[in-house]
Design a protein around this motif. Sequence first.
Motif, PDB file in Angstrom:
ATOM      1  N   GLU A 458       0.841  -1.216   0.000  1.00 39.85           N
ATOM      2  CA  GLU A 458       0.000   0.000   0.000  1.00 39.85           C
ATOM      3  C   GLU A 458       0.865   1.250   0.000  1.00 39.85           C
ATOM      4  O   GLU A 458       0.617   2.193  -0.744  1.00 39.85           O
ATOM      5  CB  GLU A 458      -0.865   0.023   1.266  1.00 39.85           C
ATOM      6  N   PHE A 459       1.888   1.242   0.848  1.00 44.20           N
ATOM      7  CA  PHE A 459       2.754   2.412   1.003  1.00 44.20           C
ATOM      8  C   PHE A 459       3.482   2.702  -0.311  1.00 44.20           C
ATOM      9  O   PHE A 459       3.612   3.850  -0.724  1.00 44.20           O
ATOM     10  CB  PHE A 459       3.756   2.143   2.133  1.00 44.20           C
ATOM     11  N   GLU A 460       3.944   1.621  -0.962  1.00 48.58           N
ATOM     12  CA  GLU A 460       4.686   1.787  -2.212  1.00 48.58           C
ATOM     13  C   GLU A 460       3.823   2.425  -3.295  1.00 48.58           C
ATOM     14  O   GLU A 460       4.317   3.130  -4.157  1.00 48.58           O
ATOM     15  CB  GLU A 460       5.242   0.438  -2.705  1.00 48.58           C
ATOM     16  N   ARG A 461       2.511   2.146  -3.255  1.00 52.45           N
ATOM     17  CA  ARG A 461       1.620   2.659  -4.306  1.00 52.45           C
ATOM     18  C   ARG A 461       1.374   4.168  -4.183  1.00 52.45           C
ATOM     19  O   ARG A 461       0.961   4.818  -5.130  1.00 52.45           O
ATOM     20  CB  ARG A 461       0.266   1.934  -4.230  1.00 52.45           C
ATOM     21  N   LEU A 462       1.592   4.701  -2.983  1.00 53.51           N
ATOM     22  CA  LEU A 462       1.274   6.112  -2.740  1.00 53.51           C
ATOM     23  C   LEU A 462       2.342   7.038  -3.315  1.00 53.51           C
ATOM     24  O   LEU A 462       3.522   6.697  -3.368  1.00 53.51           O
ATOM     25  CB  LEU A 462       1.166   6.379  -1.234  1.00 53.51           C
ATOM     26  N   VAL A 463       1.892   8.242  -3.730  1.00 53.78           N
ATOM     27  CA  VAL A 463       2.848   9.274  -4.159  1.00 53.78           C
ATOM     28  C   VAL A 463       3.361   9.958  -2.894  1.00 53.78           C
ATOM     29  O   VAL A 463       2.580  10.457  -2.085  1.00 53.78           O
ATOM     30  CB  VAL A 463       2.160  10.312  -5.085  1.00 53.78           C
ATOM     31  N   LYS A 464       4.678   9.932  -2.702  1.00 55.58           N
ATOM     32  CA  LYS A 464       5.274  10.497  -1.470  1.00 55.58           C
ATOM     33  C   LYS A 464       5.626  11.974  -1.679  1.00 55.58           C
ATOM     34  O   LYS A 464       5.890  12.404  -2.804  1.00 55.58           O
ATOM     35  CB  LYS A 464       6.566   9.757  -1.074  1.00 55.58           C
ATOM     36  N   PRO A 465       5.672  12.724  -0.576  1.00 56.76           N
ATOM     37  CA  PRO A 465       6.003  14.153  -0.702  1.00 56.76           C
ATOM     38  C   PRO A 465       7.460  14.382  -1.118  1.00 56.76           C
ATOM     39  O   PRO A 465       8.326  13.546  -0.852  1.00 56.76           O
ATOM     40  CB  PRO A 465       5.755  14.690   0.713  1.00 56.76           C
ATOM     41  N   GLY A 466       7.710  15.483  -1.763  1.00 53.98           N
ATOM     42  CA  GLY A 466       9.072  15.863  -2.139  1.00 53.98           C
ATOM     43  C   GLY A 466       9.118  17.365  -2.366  1.00 53.98           C
ATOM     44  O   GLY A 466       8.081  17.993  -2.655  1.00 53.98           O
ATOM     45  N   LYS A 467      10.285  17.939  -2.212  1.00 50.37           N
ATOM     46  CA  LYS A 467      10.417  19.401  -2.358  1.00 50.37           C
ATOM     47  C   LYS A 467      11.762  19.688  -3.022  1.00 50.37           C
ATOM     48  O   LYS A 467      12.787  19.123  -2.599  1.00 50.37           O
ATOM     49  CB  LYS A 467      10.369  20.025  -0.950  1.00 50.37           C
ATOM     50  N   ILE A 468      11.749  20.533  -4.103  1.00 46.27           N
ATOM     51  CA  ILE A 468      13.022  20.826  -4.802  1.00 46.27           C
ATOM     52  C   ILE A 468      13.161  22.335  -5.029  1.00 46.27           C
ATOM     53  O   ILE A 468      12.169  23.080  -4.981  1.00 46.27           O
ATOM     54  CB  ILE A 468      13.100  20.082  -6.168  1.00 46.27           C
TER      55      ILE A 468
END
Length: 593
Positions: A458-468
């Motif tokens: 489930e966790f792998e399927r989610l889009v995780k936060p990121g900042k650039i």
Amino acid sequence: MPIRQPIVCVLGHVDTGKTLLLDKIRKTSVQAREVGGITQHIGASFFPVDTLKQLVGPLLSMVKGEVEIPGLLIIDTPGHEAFTNLRKRGGSVADIAILVIDVLRGFEAQTYECVDILKARKVPFLVAANKIDRVPGWNALEDTPFLRSYQAQDRYVREDLDNRVYEIIGVFSRLGFRADRFDRIKDFTKTVAVVPVSAKTGEGITELLMVLVGLTQQYLQKRLQTTEGPAKGTVLEVKEEPGLGLTLNTIVYDGVLRRDDVVVVGGREKPIVTRVRAILVPKPLDEIRDPRDRFSSVDVVSAAAGVKIVAPGLEGALAGAPLYAVGDGESVGKFVRLVGEEVERIRIATGVDGVVLKADTLGSLEAIADYLKRNGVPIRLADVGDVSKRDVTEAAVVKEHEPLYGAVLAFNVRVLPDAEEEAEIRGVQVFREKIIYHLVDNYLVWLRGQREAKFEVEFERLVKPGKIRVLEGYVFRRAKPAIFGVEVLAGKIKPRIALVRAEDGEEIGEIQQIQEKGEALSEAKTGMQVAISMDKPMVGRHVFERDVLFVKVPEADAKVLLSTFVDRLGVDEQEALNEYVALMRKKMPFWAA
């Protein structure tokens, strides 16, 4: 009211010396060679008052005490199995227990389980901290009271033992019990007594018995009062005997049992009503001439006693089930109802999505069901007997809705061949064990593993936060595709994820490729400086040098991350997610709420 002898059970982790301790207590008593000696009951040994006086009398006189109980009835089979079958409504038939702990190894897996079971059944206990003879440097003084032996040891040996006993006391404290060494206790009702002993050398055995006798006399007087009425008992074991057929090894804890009494006992299908044909007790060892002739018959027996009941129609009788004698003028129906209710309370048949549990006795079934409930595991079906095809089918139905509970737990029972086959075909996990702790633990380990794997997916399927941040002076191409340098400030970025501007939350398109020194990358993590290509935006119109951009996390993913997986995110990812949520809520106040 006459008081009966207390029923004592010995519990502990494997290899802590339970059997040896029982043997030593018996041997010490046999060696006392007083009139009568100990008598063997079925499944128990009876230590009469004279034996106890000889053993602990001198010590009790130090505390100005007298032996008042008529003796001790110690259950011969140590361990959980016997103890779980010593059950009765609302608690245990055992009045008190000796919890054996290896003083060198301290608390072990099953020690915790024993404490749990004792707590659940509300049974007071004392601790035998066994194997003191194994403490490095210990000089054994055979059959000596512990305190005398302890004084004779070197200082460093005494300190070593003290530290080990303190460790045990410390664990009890963490479990919510006050405990201390027996000679330092003022109030035995509030503190668990720890008696250091050696089952091998006999050191401390007299004190162990003294504390046992003292405890039962002081605090269990009311519980030990017996009535002259019809017997109440619990079936310890259902046993086939050559020439006798099925018999019931029973502990009678109240009242009087007579030959020809009508008794009601818990059965697999329904309560069994039968008449006692014979009450057998073991012959003293020196009187057994022929191994088949091990028992002698008695007409009447009073609590507390361990006896073998011979009666017709015992097929389906359950170990751990209640047994009641029906008194003159009393209705058999009343006891049938009573026994039926008690057995049904333990057997479970619900429609919930939960595990299927099969055990060999009512006692073990009750103990495992309690243990599963304490660990938050729902039960669909709990019963006594071998695992059948129907049990596997029940588990398979659960597996369709709730894969983690679609399992069969089999304690000390067989899995029938057609059930094996069905489990294989339907992919139902069957756990089998002969130790309660292992059974539940193996299932819980599997459950956590499966849950973890499910979470992982489930966790792998989610889009995780990121900042650039867009780097200044590193714009390689302005458009179609725009190629520019960025630094990853938090989380990570991957190709095919969308980016939004930090100032207004507007989406500027998807990353097509990530490169570092001409090499294509599948992701870039915090701290990396890389070049990215994007098809949609134009540098100087949609995106500028020094701009901060966020990974576009879909609202549904943000909700799940916040509610379920926050602890799986790094600190920087959590901060990036919180900033991103705050940004989106400027546009939509209840975004991801």
